[in-house]
Design a protein around this motif. Sequence first.
Motif, PDB file in Angstrom:
ATOM      1  N   VAL A 179       0.427  -1.098  -0.146  1.00  0.00           N
ATOM      2  CA  VAL A 179      -0.014  -0.251   0.017  1.00  0.00           C
ATOM      3  C   VAL A 179       0.720   1.347   0.496  1.00  0.00           C
ATOM      4  O   VAL A 179       1.849   1.544   0.632  1.00  0.00           O
ATOM      5  CB  VAL A 179      -1.709  -0.009   1.420  1.00  0.00           C
ATOM      6  CG1 VAL A 179      -1.878   1.105   1.353  1.00  0.00           C
ATOM      7  CG2 VAL A 179      -1.635  -1.637   1.808  1.00  0.00           C
ATOM      8  N   THR A 180       0.375   2.047  -0.721  1.00  0.00           N
ATOM      9  CA  THR A 180       1.078   3.321  -0.955  1.00  0.00           C
ATOM     10  C   THR A 180      -0.093   4.274  -0.808  1.00  0.00           C
ATOM     11  O   THR A 180      -0.910   4.209  -1.527  1.00  0.00           O
ATOM     12  CB  THR A 180       2.314   3.415  -2.276  1.00  0.00           C
ATOM     13  OG1 THR A 180       0.975   3.924  -3.060  1.00  0.00           O
ATOM     14  CG2 THR A 180       3.231   2.254  -1.896  1.00  0.00           C
ATOM     15  N   ALA A 181       0.357   5.942   0.432  1.00  0.00           N
ATOM     16  CA  ALA A 181      -0.604   6.687  -0.176  1.00  0.00           C
ATOM     17  C   ALA A 181      -0.771   7.198  -1.610  1.00  0.00           C
ATOM     18  O   ALA A 181      -1.960   7.989  -1.509  1.00  0.00           O
ATOM     19  CB  ALA A 181       0.499   7.933   0.124  1.00  0.00           C
ATOM     20  N   GLU A 182       0.023   7.359  -2.580  1.00  0.00           N
ATOM     21  CA  GLU A 182      -0.450   7.634  -4.090  1.00  0.00           C
ATOM     22  C   GLU A 182      -1.768   6.664  -4.543  1.00  0.00           C
ATOM     23  O   GLU A 182      -2.235   7.481  -5.565  1.00  0.00           O
ATOM     24  CB  GLU A 182       1.021   7.547  -4.725  1.00  0.00           C
ATOM     25  CG  GLU A 182       0.651   7.883  -6.295  1.00  0.00           C
ATOM     26  CD  GLU A 182       1.736   7.562  -6.531  1.00  0.00           C
ATOM     27  OE1 GLU A 182       1.226   7.857  -8.225  1.00  0.00           O
ATOM     28  OE2 GLU A 182       2.818   7.630  -6.866  1.00  0.00           O
ATOM     29  N   LEU A 183      -1.211   5.476  -4.372  1.00  0.00           N
ATOM     30  CA  LEU A 183      -2.573   4.259  -5.003  1.00  0.00           C
ATOM     31  C   LEU A 183      -3.586   4.181  -4.047  1.00  0.00           C
ATOM     32  O   LEU A 183      -4.600   5.132  -4.514  1.00  0.00           O
ATOM     33  CB  LEU A 183      -1.720   3.044  -5.162  1.00  0.00           C
ATOM     34  CG  LEU A 183      -0.296   2.809  -5.674  1.00  0.00           C
ATOM     35  CD1 LEU A 183      -0.253   1.167  -5.636  1.00  0.00           C
ATOM     36  CD2 LEU A 183      -0.469   3.034  -7.179  1.00  0.00           C
ATOM     37  N   ILE A 184      -3.465   4.915  -2.908  1.00  0.00           N
ATOM     38  CA  ILE A 184      -4.515   5.094  -2.087  1.00  0.00           C
ATOM     39  C   ILE A 184      -5.492   6.393  -2.254  1.00  0.00           C
ATOM     40  O   ILE A 184      -6.742   6.187  -3.102  1.00  0.00           O
ATOM     41  CB  ILE A 184      -4.060   5.298  -0.742  1.00  0.00           C
ATOM     42  CG1 ILE A 184      -3.524   4.129   0.409  1.00  0.00           C
ATOM     43  CG2 ILE A 184      -5.493   6.180  -0.265  1.00  0.00           C
ATOM     44  CD1 ILE A 184      -4.889   2.885   0.183  1.00  0.00           C
ATOM     45  N   GLU A 185      -4.641   7.590  -2.566  1.00  0.00           N
ATOM     46  CA  GLU A 185      -5.631   8.422  -2.953  1.00  0.00           C
ATOM     47  C   GLU A 185      -6.132   8.143  -4.635  1.00  0.00           C
ATOM     48  O   GLU A 185      -6.987   8.845  -5.369  1.00  0.00           O
ATOM     49  CB  GLU A 185      -4.461   9.437  -3.709  1.00  0.00           C
ATOM     50  CG  GLU A 185      -4.405  10.477  -1.896  1.00  0.00           C
ATOM     51  CD  GLU A 185      -5.672  10.304  -1.545  1.00  0.00           C
ATOM     52  OE1 GLU A 185      -5.820  11.578  -2.009  1.00  0.00           O
ATOM     53  OE2 GLU A 185      -5.546   9.978  -0.137  1.00  0.00           O
ATOM     54  N   ARG A 186      -5.119   7.575  -5.626  1.00  0.00           N
ATOM     55  CA  ARG A 186      -5.224   7.466  -7.455  1.00  0.00           C
ATOM     56  C   ARG A 186      -6.627   6.836  -6.886  1.00  0.00           C
ATOM     57  O   ARG A 186      -7.907   6.852  -7.841  1.00  0.00           O
ATOM     58  CB  ARG A 186      -4.495   6.356  -7.869  1.00  0.00           C
ATOM     59  CG  ARG A 186      -3.320   7.769  -8.711  1.00  0.00           C
ATOM     60  CD  ARG A 186      -2.614   7.301  -8.598  1.00  0.00           C
ATOM     61  NE  ARG A 186      -2.618   6.295  -9.678  1.00  0.00           N
ATOM     62  CZ  ARG A 186      -1.121   5.594 -10.065  1.00  0.00           C
ATOM     63  NH1 ARG A 186       0.350   5.948  -9.769  1.00  0.00           N
ATOM     64  NH2 ARG A 186      -1.087   4.482 -10.901  1.00  0.00           N
ATOM     65  N   THR A 187      -7.228   5.363  -6.449  1.00  0.00           N
ATOM     66  CA  THR A 187      -8.270   4.714  -6.694  1.00  0.00           C
ATOM     67  C   THR A 187      -9.817   5.171  -5.663  1.00  0.00           C
ATOM     68  O   THR A 187     -10.304   5.399  -6.228  1.00  0.00           O
ATOM     69  CB  THR A 187      -7.748   3.536  -5.062  1.00  0.00           C
ATOM     70  OG1 THR A 187      -6.638   2.804  -5.805  1.00  0.00           O
ATOM     71  CG2 THR A 187      -9.157   2.843  -5.184  1.00  0.00           C
ATOM     72  N   ARG A 188      -9.069   6.438  -4.573  1.00  0.00           N
ATOM     73  CA  ARG A 188     -10.011   6.824  -3.540  1.00  0.00           C
ATOM     74  C   ARG A 188     -10.578   8.075  -5.005  1.00  0.00           C
ATOM     75  O   ARG A 188     -11.983   8.319  -4.776  1.00  0.00           O
ATOM     76  CB  ARG A 188      -9.555   7.776  -2.759  1.00  0.00           C
ATOM     77  CG  ARG A 188     -10.626   8.332  -2.092  1.00  0.00           C
ATOM     78  CD  ARG A 188      -9.965   9.565  -0.951  1.00  0.00           C
ATOM     79  NE  ARG A 188      -9.973   8.474  -0.050  1.00  0.00           N
ATOM     80  CZ  ARG A 188      -9.095   8.372   0.989  1.00  0.00           C
ATOM     81  NH1 ARG A 188      -8.272   9.022   0.970  1.00  0.00           N
ATOM     82  NH2 ARG A 188      -9.043   7.113   1.550  1.00  0.00           N
ATOM     83  N   LYS A 189      -9.972   8.286  -6.488  1.00  0.00           N
ATOM     84  CA  LYS A 189     -10.690   9.402  -7.124  1.00  0.00           C
ATOM     85  C   LYS A 189     -11.385   8.574  -7.897  1.00  0.00           C
ATOM     86  O   LYS A 189     -12.608   9.395  -8.205  1.00  0.00           O
ATOM     87  CB  LYS A 189      -8.926  10.036  -7.960  1.00  0.00           C
ATOM     88  CG  LYS A 189      -9.023  10.788  -8.840  1.00  0.00           C
ATOM     89  CD  LYS A 189      -7.949  11.402  -9.491  1.00  0.00           C
ATOM     90  CE  LYS A 189      -7.821  10.338 -10.536  1.00  0.00           C
ATOM     91  NZ  LYS A 189      -6.706  10.718 -11.866  1.00  0.00           N
ATOM     92  N   TYR A 190     -10.841   7.579  -7.933  1.00  0.00           N
ATOM     93  CA  TYR A 190     -11.599   7.040  -9.491  1.00  0.00           C
ATOM     94  C   TYR A 190     -12.841   6.017  -8.973  1.00  0.00           C
ATOM     95  O   TYR A 190     -14.769   6.221  -9.160  1.00  0.00           O
ATOM     96  CB  TYR A 190     -11.422   5.559 -10.189  1.00  0.00           C
ATOM     97  CG  TYR A 190      -9.876   5.454 -10.692  1.00  0.00           C
ATOM     98  CD1 TYR A 190      -9.465   6.896 -11.630  1.00  0.00           C
ATOM     99  CD2 TYR A 190      -8.503   5.699 -10.263  1.00  0.00           C
ATOM    100  CE1 TYR A 190      -8.565   7.267 -12.114  1.00  0.00           C
ATOM    101  CE2 TYR A 190      -7.471   5.432 -11.023  1.00  0.00           C
ATOM    102  CZ  TYR A 190      -7.882   6.786 -12.234  1.00  0.00           C
ATOM    103  OH  TYR A 190      -6.642   6.794 -12.631  1.00  0.00           O
ATOM    104  N   LEU A 191     -13.056   6.552  -7.290  1.00  0.00           N
ATOM    105  CA  LEU A 191     -14.425   4.979  -6.975  1.00  0.00           C
ATOM    106  C   LEU A 191     -15.234   6.672  -6.960  1.00  0.00           C
ATOM    107  O   LEU A 191     -16.483   6.458  -6.351  1.00  0.00           O
ATOM    108  CB  LEU A 191     -13.837   5.076  -5.634  1.00  0.00           C
ATOM    109  CG  LEU A 191     -13.428   3.096  -5.703  1.00  0.00           C
ATOM    110  CD1 LEU A 191     -12.831   2.553  -4.101  1.00  0.00           C
ATOM    111  CD2 LEU A 191     -14.028   2.425  -6.469  1.00  0.00           C
TER     112      LEU A 191
END
Length: 127
Positions: A80-92
Amino acid sequence: DNAREIFTSLGMEQSGDKFINDLWMKVAAVNSEGVRLIQEGKLDDARDLLEKAATQMPFNPTVNITAARVLLMIMEKSGVTAELIERTRKYLDAVSSRSVTDDKFMALRGKLTKLTNQLYPPIAATK
């Protein structure tokens, strides 16, 4: 629906229908290719394809959900990385703003919360 209204107001209803149908065919093809890559275990290739598609079609729930799905899979596999969390959140978030409440979407939201908690553990309440 908005695009159809615009085309109709311009007297271009047939052109609008063709444009919209062609766009949906493109979405279906890109999403199918992304799913195929996921099934083959080519997560990085799927991510590249689906994130590009989500950038080009930010209001398409299918592409956003599949882009989020592949990012979650990458995090589960590689960390898990903060960047991937944020990108995933953006799509959802692009999808949730359209009041999607189906089970698959909610499962993805749950996975995101779980992975976010791994990166940022909740602070326990003290007495």
